[in-house]
Scaffold this motif. Structure first.
Motif, mmCIF file in Angstrom:
data_model
loop_
_atom_site.group_PDB
_atom_site.id
_atom_site.type_symbol
_atom_site.label_atom_id
_atom_site.label_comp_id
_atom_site.label_asym_id
_atom_site.label_seq_id
_atom_site.Cartn_x
_atom_site.Cartn_y
_atom_site.Cartn_z
ATOM 1 N N GLU A 158 0.842 -1.203 0.000
ATOM 2 C CA GLU A 158 0.000 0.000 0.000
ATOM 3 C C GLU A 158 0.872 1.246 0.000
ATOM 4 O O GLU A 158 0.413 2.328 -0.333
ATOM 5 C CB GLU A 158 -0.912 0.022 1.231
ATOM 6 C CG GLU A 158 -1.932 -1.083 1.244
ATOM 7 C CD GLU A 158 -2.737 -1.118 2.528
ATOM 8 O OE1 GLU A 158 -2.484 -0.303 3.436
ATOM 9 O OE2 GLU A 158 -3.623 -1.981 2.625
ATOM 10 N N ALA A 159 2.134 1.063 0.409
ATOM 11 C CA ALA A 159 3.118 2.150 0.444
ATOM 12 C C ALA A 159 4.489 1.527 0.213
ATOM 13 O O ALA A 159 4.718 0.362 0.551
ATOM 14 C CB ALA A 159 3.076 2.868 1.784
ATOM 15 N N ALA B 261 2.701 6.672 -1.106
ATOM 16 C CA ALA B 261 1.511 6.103 -0.465
ATOM 17 C C ALA B 261 0.443 5.982 -1.546
ATOM 18 O O ALA B 261 0.070 6.982 -2.185
ATOM 19 C CB ALA B 261 1.027 7.001 0.675
ATOM 20 N N ARG C 119 -3.189 5.329 -3.430
ATOM 21 C CA ARG C 119 -4.559 5.810 -3.252
ATOM 22 C C ARG C 119 -5.321 4.856 -2.313
ATOM 23 O O ARG C 119 -5.023 3.661 -2.262
ATOM 24 C CB ARG C 119 -5.207 5.840 -4.635
ATOM 25 C CG ARG C 119 -6.477 6.558 -4.742
ATOM 26 C CD ARG C 119 -6.885 6.681 -6.210
ATOM 27 N NE ARG C 119 -6.165 7.789 -6.814
ATOM 28 C CZ ARG C 119 -6.105 8.025 -8.104
ATOM 29 N NH1 ARG C 119 -6.712 7.224 -8.970
ATOM 30 N NH2 ARG C 119 -5.429 9.063 -8.571
ATOM 31 N N LYS C 120 -6.272 5.391 -1.589
ATOM 32 C CA LYS C 120 -7.063 4.598 -0.643
ATOM 33 C C LYS C 120 -7.670 3.382 -1.351
ATOM 34 O O LYS C 120 -8.188 3.497 -2.455
ATOM 35 C CB LYS C 120 -8.180 5.462 -0.035
ATOM 36 C CG LYS C 120 -8.934 4.788 1.061
ATOM 37 C CD LYS C 120 -9.947 5.714 1.683
ATOM 38 C CE LYS C 120 -10.656 4.985 2.799
ATOM 39 N NZ LYS C 120 -11.600 5.834 3.493
ATOM 40 N N ASN C 121 -7.548 2.230 -0.703
ATOM 41 C CA ASN C 121 -8.061 0.947 -1.197
ATOM 42 C C ASN C 121 -7.364 0.459 -2.462
ATOM 43 O O ASN C 121 -7.910 -0.365 -3.191
ATOM 44 C CB ASN C 121 -9.579 1.003 -1.421
ATOM 45 C CG ASN C 121 -10.326 1.286 -0.139
ATOM 46 O OD1 ASN C 121 -9.982 0.781 0.923
ATOM 47 N ND2 ASN C 121 -11.348 2.123 -0.225
ATOM 48 N N THR D 124 -3.749 -1.259 -4.009
ATOM 49 C CA THR D 124 -2.476 -1.915 -3.702
ATOM 50 C C THR D 124 -1.738 -2.186 -5.012
ATOM 51 O O THR D 124 -2.309 -2.071 -6.094
ATOM 52 C CB THR D 124 -2.677 -3.255 -2.955
ATOM 53 O OG1 THR D 124 -3.421 -4.148 -3.790
ATOM 54 C CG2 THR D 124 -3.392 -3.057 -1.624
ATOM 55 N N ASP E 127 1.617 11.044 -2.665
ATOM 56 C CA ASP E 127 0.458 10.352 -2.084
ATOM 57 C C ASP E 127 -0.685 10.331 -3.097
ATOM 58 O O ASP E 127 -0.561 10.854 -4.196
ATOM 59 C CB ASP E 127 0.036 10.944 -0.735
ATOM 60 C CG ASP E 127 -0.380 12.401 -0.801
ATOM 61 O OD1 ASP E 127 -0.763 12.886 -1.865
ATOM 62 O OD2 ASP E 127 -0.323 13.063 0.250
ATOM 63 N N ASP E 128 -1.781 9.649 -2.731
ATOM 64 C CA ASP E 128 -2.902 9.443 -3.645
ATOM 65 C C ASP E 128 -2.377 8.881 -4.962
ATOM 66 O O ASP E 128 -2.775 9.286 -6.046
ATOM 67 C CB ASP E 128 -3.666 10.761 -3.868
ATOM 68 C CG ASP E 128 -4.983 10.545 -4.614
ATOM 69 O OD1 ASP E 128 -5.653 9.522 -4.335
ATOM 70 O OD2 ASP E 128 -5.315 11.357 -5.481
#
Length: 173
Positions: free
Chosen positions: A103-104, A129, A131-133, A135, A166-167
């Motif tokens: 995820e990161a 990092a 984006r949310k949800n 991988t 990020d994102d």
């Protein structure tokens, strides 16, 4: 090698202490001076990201900066500071994570940094990092692109990287 006599300096051309550790004097810092006065970036892909390369934020190439001081961001040219908060696309290598999926991760300038032990400079590594949800599988020993929001730390602190994204999404084609 028992067939070859040991050299007094270990064969490395450096004086050594009794324990065999190289004795080095601290390098004199280079004069910080702007080497790249202006830079523009192409917008690419469906995310309309700015295509940048590691050379664009390599502080030795941009500012003759060596070593990198804690206040390095205050010395950066406006064109580089203006990338902060912008969506960028950069190509690099995944620093070994020992996890799969991730995820990161840390994006490295080249695979010599990530896999063969060369000591990276602070501008050779970017914390990513996703984006949310989202991988990504661990991508070993080959380059790929990352698209995301680029950030420059206000100050370099111990244990923190200068750059982050990020994102982010991984574009592996």
């Amino acid at each position: 090698n028992p067939l070859r006599p040991a050299l007094p300096d270990g064969g490395l051309g450096q004086p050594r202490d009794p324990a065999g550790t190289a004795i080095t004097s601290p390098a004199k810092p280079r004069e910080i001076k702007l080497l790249v006065k202006d830079r523009s970036f192409q917008v690419v892909g469906p995310d309309k990201a700015l295509r940048i390369s590691y050379d664009d934020f390599d502080l030795l190439k941009v500012l003759n900066m060596e070593p990198v001081p804690p206040d390095a961001p205050q010395h950066m040219p406006a064109w580089l500071r203006q990338l902060d908060g912008k969506r960028i696309r950069v190509r690099g290598f995944m620093y070994p994570t020992f996890q799969d999926p991730v995820e990161a991760f840390v994006l490295a300038r080249d695979n010599q940094i990530c896999c063969f032990g060369r000591n990276p400079k602070i501008y050779d590594l970017v914390r990513v990092a996703l984006r949310k949800n989202v991988t990504s599988p661990y991508i070993q020993n080959r380059p790929f692109d990352v698209v995301g929001l680029f950030h420059i730390a206000k100050k370099i602190e111990d244990g923190r990287l200068l750059y982050s994204i990020d994102d982010a999404i991984v574009v592996d084609r």
